[in-house]
Design a protein around this motif. Structure first.
Motif, PDB file in Angstrom:
ATOM      1  N   PHE A  10      44.479  -2.169  25.715  1.00 32.73           N
ATOM      2  CA  PHE A  10      43.150  -2.738  25.961  1.00 32.73           C
ATOM      3  C   PHE A  10      43.250  -3.396  27.325  1.00 32.73           C
ATOM      4  O   PHE A  10      43.845  -4.475  27.442  1.00 32.73           O
ATOM      5  N   LEU A  13      46.521  -5.111  28.403  1.00 32.50           N
ATOM      6  CA  LEU A  13      47.306  -5.445  27.201  1.00 32.50           C
ATOM      7  C   LEU A  13      47.754  -4.162  26.499  1.00 32.50           C
ATOM      8  O   LEU A  13      46.942  -3.429  25.936  1.00 32.50           O
ATOM      9  N   VAL A  15      49.104  -2.611  23.503  1.00 28.76           N
ATOM     10  CA  VAL A  15      49.206  -3.009  22.098  1.00 28.76           C
ATOM     11  C   VAL A  15      50.129  -2.071  21.322  1.00 28.76           C
ATOM     12  O   VAL A  15      50.906  -2.505  20.485  1.00 28.76           O
ATOM     13  N   PRO A  34      54.591  -8.822  12.137  1.00 25.73           N
ATOM     14  CA  PRO A  34      53.841 -10.046  12.395  1.00 25.73           C
ATOM     15  C   PRO A  34      52.423  -9.779  12.876  1.00 25.73           C
ATOM     16  O   PRO A  34      52.112  -8.685  13.357  1.00 25.73           O
ATOM     17  N   SER A  35      51.595 -10.785  12.748  1.00 25.44           N
ATOM     18  CA  SER A  35      50.231 -10.730  13.247  1.00 25.44           C
ATOM     19  C   SER A  35      50.249 -10.431  14.747  1.00 25.44           C
ATOM     20  O   SER A  35      51.062 -10.987  15.481  1.00 25.44           O
ATOM     21  N   GLY A  36      49.396  -9.508  15.172  1.00 27.75           N
ATOM     22  CA  GLY A  36      49.315  -9.170  16.589  1.00 27.75           C
ATOM     23  C   GLY A  36      50.273  -8.078  17.018  1.00 27.75           C
ATOM     24  O   GLY A  36      50.304  -7.701  18.192  1.00 27.75           O
ATOM     25  N   SER A  37      51.048  -7.531  16.073  1.00 30.00           N
ATOM     26  CA  SER A  37      52.035  -6.510  16.459  1.00 30.00           C
ATOM     27  C   SER A  37      51.415  -5.128  16.646  1.00 30.00           C
ATOM     28  O   SER A  37      52.087  -4.219  17.108  1.00 30.00           O
ATOM     29  N   GLY A  38      50.138  -4.968  16.282  1.00 29.69           N
ATOM     30  CA  GLY A  38      49.456  -3.699  16.535  1.00 29.69           C
ATOM     31  C   GLY A  38      49.214  -2.851  15.299  1.00 29.69           C
ATOM     32  O   GLY A  38      48.802  -1.690  15.410  1.00 29.69           O
ATOM     33  N   LYS A  39      49.399  -3.427  14.108  1.00 25.30           N
ATOM     34  CA  LYS A  39      49.276  -2.655  12.870  1.00 25.30           C
ATOM     35  C   LYS A  39      47.851  -2.128  12.661  1.00 25.30           C
ATOM     36  O   LYS A  39      47.652  -0.956  12.358  1.00 25.30           O
ATOM     37  N   SER A  40      46.869  -3.011  12.823  1.00 22.83           N
ATOM     38  CA  SER A  40      45.481  -2.576  12.633  1.00 22.83           C
ATOM     39  C   SER A  40      45.092  -1.545  13.689  1.00 22.83           C
ATOM     40  O   SER A  40      44.422  -0.552  13.384  1.00 22.83           O
ATOM     41  N   THR A  41      45.514  -1.790  14.905  1.00 25.73           N
ATOM     42  CA  THR A  41      45.204  -0.841  15.984  1.00 25.73           C
ATOM     43  C   THR A  41      45.793   0.538  15.664  1.00 25.73           C
ATOM     44  O   THR A  41      45.153   1.569  15.900  1.00 25.73           O
ATOM     45  N   GLU A  50      39.592   3.619  17.191  1.00 23.56           N
ATOM     46  CA  GLU A  50      40.022   3.334  18.564  1.00 23.56           C
ATOM     47  C   GLU A  50      40.516   4.642  19.170  1.00 23.56           C
ATOM     48  O   GLU A  50      41.123   5.448  18.475  1.00 23.56           O
TER      49      GLU A  50
END
Ligand SMILES: Nc1ncnc2c1ncn2[C@@H]1O[C@H](COP(=O)(O)OP(=O)(O)O)[C@@H](O)[C@H]1O
Ligand SMILES: [Mg+2]
Length: 270
Positions: A10, A13, A15, A34-41, A50
């Motif tokens: 992004f 960034l 991801v 962890p949160s922010g590691s890119g799992k949802s992306t 995306e």
């Protein structure tokens, strides 16, 4: 499902920084990290919510990242269940299940209702077909969301922390539905922090951190005997939050409590 060399940025960034994952037909793969590691992306790149920056994703033999692909055709083969249930509040449970079947698959009403009822039964909610989402518990809403995805006859199911928004006593019913889907042979890619579910149901566990896969293997191996320090630190936090709080960014706070969001790991302490 086959992901090769997947990158997603992004702006500046980065991801996802080169992800390779294969999920065989009938396999259940759990993604932790962890949160922010890119799992949802990662999940969102699989059904093209995306657009990947580079790399390829193939589902059931179709290269979904092919620029000529019909995105709707791809999406109807992939069921997605989100942390927030995303049901239509003005539609009953059964109407939530029949809408996409009729609009996207062009199923006649009678057939859509029959398929919808069968899937409500599958998730244990036959008696709730006329209930509106607001009349259902979070766990029931999530099971309706799963039944809705199943009503499209998906070849792959993606779950993004499906139990994270639920009160603890409602988590078990949703996991039970997911467990039975796995036993029926559904192909599933599941982002979850439910380690006992991962250990019991997953054929493989993938640990992600900072947009890369740090390690993967059987649940027994990755959760039971992690090789990497980052995996160990993450598991220690997830398995026993009170014993191993995450590092709190910034200098230690002294004096009166500062208003702000609750610190994960501090919740319920004392
Ligand atoms: N649409 C977006 N635009 C900009 N940054 C995003 C977007 N979606 C996610 N990110 C960022 O990408 C990183 C990974 O997010 P995410 O995939 O949601 O991680 P996870 O699901 O592992 O918590 C985070 O830093 C997040 O802020
Ligand atoms: Mg996420």
């Amino acid at each position: 499902m086959r992901i090769r060399g997947l990158h997603k940025a992004f702006g500046d960034l980065e991801v996802l920084r080169g992800i390779d994952i294969t999920v065989q037909r009938g396999e259940v793969v759990c993604v932790i990290g962890p949160s922010g590691s890119g799992k949802s992306t990662l999940l969102r790149c699989v059904n093209l919510l995306e657009e990947p920056t580079s790399g390829t994703v193939a589902v059931a033999g179709t290269e979904v990242t092919d620029p000529d692909v019909d995105i709707d055709q791809v999406r109807r083969r992939i069921g997605m269940v989100f942390q927030s249930f995303n049901l239509f509040p003005h539609l009953t449970a059964l109407e939530n299940l029949t809408l996409a079947q009729r609009r996207v698959l062009r199923r006649p009403k009678g057939e859509a209702v029959r398929v919808g009822r069968a899937n409500l039964e599958r998730v244990g909610l036959s008696d709730k077909e006329d209930a509106y989402p607001a009349q259902l518990s979070g766990g029931q809403q999530q099971r309706v969301a799963i039944a809705r995805a199943l009503s499209m006859d998906p070849e792959l199911m993606l779950f993004d922390e499906p139990t994270s928004a639920l009160d603890p006593e409602l988590v078990g019913d949703v996991l039970a539905v997911m467990r039975s889907l796995a036993q029926e042979g559904m192909t599933m890619l599941v982002v979850t922090h439910e380690m006992s579910f991962a250990r019991e149901v997953a054929d493989r566990v993938v640990f992600m951190d900072g947009g890369v896969i740090v390690e993967e293997g059987s649940a027994e191996r990755v959760v039971g005997a992690p090789r990497h320090e980052r995996t160990r630190a993450f598991l220690a936090r997830v398995l026993d939050p009170a014993a191993a709080p995450p590092p709190v960014p910034g200098p230690p706070v002294s004096g009166p409590p500062v208003p702000g969001p609750p610190v994960p790991g501090e919740v319920g302490k004392g």
